[in-house]
Design a protein around this motif. Structure first.
Motif, short mmCIF file in Angstrom:
data_model
loop_
_atom_site.label_atom_id
_atom_site.label_comp_id
_atom_site.label_asym_id
_atom_site.label_seq_id
_atom_site.Cartn_x
_atom_site.Cartn_y
_atom_site.Cartn_z
N TRP A 155 0.81 -1.23 0.00
CA TRP A 155 0.00 0.00 0.00
C TRP A 155 0.84 1.28 0.00
O TRP A 155 0.40 2.30 -0.52
CB TRP A 155 -0.92 0.02 1.24
N PHE A 156 2.02 1.23 0.63
CA PHE A 156 2.77 2.47 0.88
C PHE A 156 4.10 2.50 0.13
O PHE A 156 4.65 1.47 -0.26
CB PHE A 156 3.03 2.63 2.39
N THR A 157 4.61 3.72 0.00
CA THR A 157 5.91 3.96 -0.63
C THR A 157 6.88 4.50 0.42
O THR A 157 6.49 5.33 1.25
CB THR A 157 5.77 4.96 -1.79
N SER A 158 8.11 4.06 0.37
CA SER A 158 9.12 4.50 1.34
C SER A 158 9.53 5.95 1.11
O SER A 158 9.50 6.45 -0.03
CB SER A 158 10.36 3.61 1.25
N ALA A 159 9.92 6.60 2.18
CA ALA A 159 10.44 7.97 2.07
C ALA A 159 11.66 8.03 1.16
O ALA A 159 11.95 9.07 0.56
CB ALA A 159 10.79 8.49 3.46
N CYS A 160 12.39 6.92 1.05
CA CYS A 160 13.59 6.90 0.20
C CYS A 160 13.24 7.06 -1.27
O CYS A 160 14.10 7.41 -2.08
CB CYS A 160 14.34 5.58 0.39
N GLU A 161 11.98 6.78 -1.63
CA GLU A 161 11.60 6.74 -3.03
C GLU A 161 10.86 7.99 -3.49
O GLU A 161 10.35 8.04 -4.61
CB GLU A 161 10.73 5.50 -3.29
N VAL A 162 10.78 9.00 -2.64
CA VAL A 162 10.13 10.26 -3.04
C VAL A 162 11.15 11.38 -2.95
O VAL A 162 11.97 11.42 -2.03
CB VAL A 162 8.89 10.57 -2.18
N SER A 163 11.11 12.28 -3.91
CA SER A 163 12.06 13.40 -3.93
C SER A 163 11.43 14.69 -3.45
O SER A 163 12.14 15.67 -3.19
CB SER A 163 12.61 13.58 -5.35
#
Length: 666
Positions: A155-163
């Protein structure tokens, strides 16, 4: 021009800085009141959850809490599963946040909530920081568990994968990132979420190195056999490693139990020590409150040079600072308590700690005896606590080395103030332990000395007292020379801190086994030895020694033969001085804070005027008597404090105590 701009920025923020200094120093002594909340939830019922969160925020604000943390995804519930893909749930979560913002806009308290936040086609598991109707920042989760019972990457995306570094939420453009640091008037804090703590290098490590003094963790940690103990160990270690406060809030009753159960953990740690914990498996909401001493944490970080070295050697992501609004100071109402005897081991570890203390002392003395090829250990036995502990250490050392106890030469040296009680106890103890006993009276030698220096023996002044102490030391040194031995010192940490020792008298030895053992611990250790493994004769003598008033016995007894010169009547109660010593040296606290803590801890035992009087005595003597500590004999460090000039404490002998004496009531 840049310097001019910086100057104006400083002037603009000067009231804020002054408020921070004023609040820390004059009002709250560096304490920040925090809370870990565990609200009741209904899975996917955002309106209900928002109302429950509001209630706990209001309760906490009424109790003076400055920062409160809630569990992971508390606005929606953690166990929503594929409902996180529903637009309605995400909209209702934002509406729930708006409800909380609107209904708490009059409150100063800073709240940290867990909720899903949509961003450019991805969904983030976030912590949302709010205050006075505004969103201050959004921190997305870095490490998403996707093993065993966890499926967060579904469901979620890691903080590492957003700019992106900002997000639109509730009509505001909000700073966003895992590297956000939040600055208040009292502290700087950072946030990580659940699994982040379990990573080999948690985000909180980088946040701490960049200045976060308190770390908050919004969690949905489920239960399993033995898992809670591991979790507590993990939090304790991380708070200690980061030299930080750590506030952990985890989901509780109301989350789905389809496959797992959530017990509702509210835990607050400070530098490895548990301050407060909620009730696990409670069916009711909870607000777990305590105070984190950020002043103490700052001192620890300054002292621990490894912390600074780690910061310079690592290259964590540069932090983004977010300023919170100023929180009006409330009267400090501490919920945490302080041990009146901080040096004395407590609870289940009592036997282990006492054995450890003896082992350190014994190992130190054994190495020194073996290295110097000494054939005897010479020790003055007065029938008091300190010489008794030192004798017990000698006995255990000789036993462990396989040496005959007769190689321990106990010397009792009756003087003008020796009473029958202490003399009898000294003789009985030496005989029951099977050491060599020698008796050398110092009376005639001292009388001759008074004649030599033209001193009236009826004048019981410092010359009268110190000459006896120096005569005893000379006797011990000469007997050690006679027997190819070593004089084992008996003076303890508390006496050395106060300078309650005769310079080049009992102040001096060839190895001081008690030099870092405070008086309260000496008393406790002797009692512990008496009650663990001693024969009946030795036990009876040791317990009577424990109950004997502490005295150097340099002034003649009263008409009934009782001790007339009681140390604690002259310099103050050792339990107070050890309390002062711990917080002065171990924590670096200012006198006003030490007084505040002592008045609270010893309420009903000593009144405030008495505490103030003896704190003044402690500070005055500690500074004035440094010259004695600057030339101490060698001795083992036992606990967290040593005042050896070669170890923990280096101080000029002529340092001024004026600021500390004036600062007692500031």
């Amino acid at each position: 021009m840049g310097e001019l701009i910086d100057y104006f920025v400083f002037v603009e923020k000067l009231p804020y800085f002054c408020a921070r200094i004023n609040n820390n120093v004059l009002m709250n002594y560096g304490y920040v009141k925090v809370a870990a909340a565990v609200p009741r939830v209904k899975v996917a019922d955002c309106k209900f959850n928002a109302s429950e969160i509001e209630k706990e925020i209001i309760i906490a604000d009424g109790k003076g809490v400055q920062i409160i943390a809630f569990p992971e995804l508390c606005v929606t519930g953690y166990t929503c599963g594929d409902l996180f893909a529903q637009q309605l749930l995400l909209e209702e979560a934002e509406m729930g946040l708006m409800q909380i913002l609107n209904n708490t806009r009059q409150l100063d308290i800073i709240s940290i909530l867990g909720m899903p936040v949509a961003l450019n086609g991805v969904l983030l598991n976030t912590a949302v920081v709010i205050q006075k109707g505004k969103v201050l920042g959004v921190v997305p989760k870095t490490y998403l568990p996707n093993y065993k019972e966890f499926y967060e990457k579904r469901w979620f995306t890691s903080a590492c994968e957003v700019s992106e570094t900002s997000v639109r939420l509730c009509g505001q453009i909000i700073p966003m990132g895992r590297n956000l640091l939040f600055d208040t008037a009292d502290t700087t804090f950072g946030i990580e979420i659940c699994e982040d703590l379990w990573a080999p290098v948690p985000p909180s490590s980088a946040l701490a190195l960049q200045g976060a003094e308190i770390l908050f963790n919004l969690s949905a940690d489920n239960e399993g056999i033995g898992k809670h103990a591991y979790l507590c160990s993990l939090i304790s270690q991380q708070s200690a490693r980061c030299i930080a406060g750590y506030v952990f809030s985890s989901c509780g009753f109301g989350e789905s139990t389809t496959d797992v159960v959530f017990a509702g953990n509210g835990l607050i740690y400070e530098n490895g020590s548990l301050l407060a914990a909620g009730k696990r498996f409670s069916f009711e909401e909870q607000v777990v409150i305590s105070e984190i001493d950020v002043e103490y944490l700052r001192t620890e970080r300054r002292v621990n040079t490894t912390f600074a070295a780690c910061r310079s050697c690592s290259a964590p992501e540069l932090p983004v600072h977010v300023a919170a609004e100023y929180v009006n100071s409330k009267d400090l109402n501490l919920t945490r308590t302080f041990d009146p005897h901080p040096f004395v081991p407590q609870g289940a570890t009592l036997d282990e700690r006492c054995e450890e203390v003896f082992s350190i002392q014994v190992s130190g003395l054994a190495q020194r005896l073996v290295h110097t090829k000494a054939k005897s250990a010479v020790i003055g036995i007065s029938g008091g606590l300190d010489s008794t502990l030192a004798l017990l250490v000698c006995v255990k050392t000789f036993d462990k080395l396989g040496w005959a106890r007769k190689g321990i030469i106990g010397v009792t040296m009756p003087g003008f103030g020796t009473t029958d009680r202490t003399y009898t106890n000294a003789m009985d103890l030496m005989n029951s332990l099977g050491i060599t006993v020698r008796e050398v009276s110092i009376k005639e030698a001292c009388i001759q000395h008074f004649k030599d220096i033209d001193h009236d023996a009826d004048v019981h002044d410092v010359v009268y007292e110190n000459s006896q102490a120096r005569e005893r030391t000379q006797i011990l040194m000469d007997i050690a020379n006679q027997t190819w031995g070593m004089v084992v010192g008996t003076g303890d940490l508390s006496e050395l801190a106060l300078g309650w020792a005769t310079y080049n008298g009992d102040h001096m030895s060839m190895y001081g086994v008690n030099g870092s053992v405070p008086k309260t611990l000496v008393r406790h250790l002797v009692k512990w030895v008496a009650e663990n493994g001693m024969d009946e004769a030795s036990r009876s003598t040791l317990l009577d020694i424990v109950d004997t008033p502490i005295s150097p016995e340099l002034i003649p007894a009263d008409e009934n033969g009782n001790i007339q010169q009681i140390t604690e009547d002259l310099v103050g109660p050792y339990e107070l001085h050890d309390f002062f010593l711990y917080y002065f040296l171990r924590c670096g606290f200012r006198p006003a804070k030490i007084f505040f803590l002592a008045a609270r801890t010893f309420k009903g035992v000593y009144d405030e005027e008495t505490i103030k009087k003896w704190l003044q005595t402690f500070l005055r003597r500690f500074f004035n008597q440094q010259f004695k500590r600057s030339c101490l004999p060698d001795g083992p460090k036992v606990g967290s404090i040593s005042i050896s000039p070669r170890g923990d404490w280096r101080m000029p002998s002529d340092a001024s105590s004026e600021m500390w004496l004036k600062g007692i009531m500031d």
